[in-house]
Design an enzyme around this catalytic site. Sequence first.
Site, PDB file in Angstrom:
ATOM      1  N   LYS A 186       1.300  -0.925  -0.129  1.00 25.59           N
ATOM      2  CA  LYS A 186       0.179   0.391   0.026  1.00 25.59           C
ATOM      3  C   LYS A 186       0.393   1.210   0.166  1.00 25.59           C
ATOM      4  CE  LYS A 186      -3.931  -2.006   0.498  1.00 25.59           C
ATOM      5  NZ  LYS A 186      -4.937  -1.709  -0.238  1.00 25.59           N
ATOM      6  N   LEU A 187       0.492   2.197  -0.759  1.00 25.31           N
ATOM      7  CA  LEU A 187       0.813   3.660  -0.747  1.00 25.31           C
ATOM      8  C   LEU A 187       0.878   4.476   0.894  1.00 25.31           C
ATOM      9  CD1 LEU A 187       2.491   5.468  -2.514  1.00 25.31           C
ATOM     10  CD2 LEU A 187       0.256   6.803  -2.520  1.00 25.31           C
ATOM     11  N   ASN A 202      12.498   1.565   2.558  1.00 27.75           N
ATOM     12  CA  ASN A 202      11.339   0.790   1.727  1.00 27.75           C
ATOM     13  C   ASN A 202      12.898  -0.485   0.959  1.00 27.75           C
ATOM     14  OD1 ASN A 202       9.136  -1.219   0.605  1.00 27.75           O
ATOM     15  ND2 ASN A 202       9.719   0.001  -1.437  1.00 27.75           N
ATOM     16  N   HIS A 204      13.241  -3.407  -2.381  1.00 21.42           N
ATOM     17  CA  HIS A 204      12.421  -3.377  -3.544  1.00 21.42           C
ATOM     18  C   HIS A 204      13.069  -3.949  -4.099  1.00 21.42           C
ATOM     19  CE1 HIS A 204      10.132  -1.654  -7.135  1.00 21.42           C
ATOM     20  NE2 HIS A 204      11.078  -2.042  -8.153  1.00 21.42           N
ATOM     21  N   ASP A 245       8.670   4.526  -4.701  1.00 21.18           N
ATOM     22  CA  ASP A 245       9.149   4.032  -5.785  1.00 21.18           C
ATOM     23  C   ASP A 245      10.521   5.256  -5.880  1.00 21.18           C
ATOM     24  OD1 ASP A 245       9.288   0.884  -4.667  1.00 21.18           O
ATOM     25  OD2 ASP A 245       8.878   0.225  -6.588  1.00 21.18           O
ATOM     26  N   GLU A 274      18.844  -9.712  -0.829  1.00 21.00           N
ATOM     27  CA  GLU A 274      18.087  -8.860   0.354  1.00 21.00           C
ATOM     28  C   GLU A 274      18.104  -9.022   1.291  1.00 21.00           C
ATOM     29  OE1 GLU A 274      13.608  -8.480  -0.431  1.00 21.00           O
ATOM     30  OE2 GLU A 274      13.868  -9.162  -3.104  1.00 21.00           O
TER      31      GLU A 274
END
Length: 310
Positions: A186-187, A202, A204, A245, A274
């Site tokens: 979610k944004l 975050n 990615h 992003d 990651e």
Amino acid sequence: MESQQILSGFCLKSSIVPSSPIVKQPFSLKFSSLPSFLYPSIQSQNLEVPSGTFSPISIVHKEGCSSSWRTICCSRSSTTEPMEGHEVRAHITVRRKKLAVFVSGGGSNFRSIHEASKRGSLHGDVLVLVTNKSECGGAEYARNNGIPIILFPKAKDEPNGLSPNDLVDTLRKFEVDFILLAGFLKLIPVELIRAYERSIFNIHPSLLPAFGGKGYYGMKVHKAVIASGVRFSGPTIHFVDEHYDTGHILAQRVVPVLADDTAEELAARVLKEEHQLYVEVVEALCEERVVWREDGVPLIQSKENPNEFH
């Protein structure tokens, strides 16, 4: 009252291509994260470092410290002749950081961070999990490990979810220092970004700015990478802003894209990196080793050689 429903109970370096040190250039370091009550004289101060006189900072952790505070000794040296017998030293007490992790799925990065905290490699603790899916794998792991769960946002399938303002208020009650997104789809609301400026991160699964933005998540990213014909991919950790992003990049790790790769094979290779990269970055955050160059680019100070940045 909605705020009474915020918790769903207490059931709640090895890479293929190693990182290269950034070439040292004159810049200003902004220590914006230092608590003002401990050292107000350097709070939010720009330390101008002229060319050729960069002062390396040696950071030594006191291993005997078992409390939630850690003492770091910093010694500064200079290229100019110091006064005989004179050494400038500063003692900084670093508090254990309080972390909130956001997930929407299995939460493998969440698990890596939490396990690193439990074994003592992170000077921080995961206090709360935020999710938009109360039955996801990350939420199940949180319940099994006694980590409180917050539902966000409110939706038809999650009516007990919080509003953005209630989410901010709740995280403040937990006294959260850093917010770590680990597969949260979610944004992030602007209310949260403004309340936790330069404190939301975050991960990615591509080398941003390539293959990022709305709609690029999960296996869709790896399929796009393979279809493009690029030869390298890998995870990116970046600061979160009001868009998908586009925040400042903090760290990346490179992996090869093989000629016969499937999206699943590439995803597994990237995910392995990651797990390691996110733990290393959170370790740096908890030890206050993230600094800002004067042009607004964030850098991570090397733990082994504080005169180098990544």
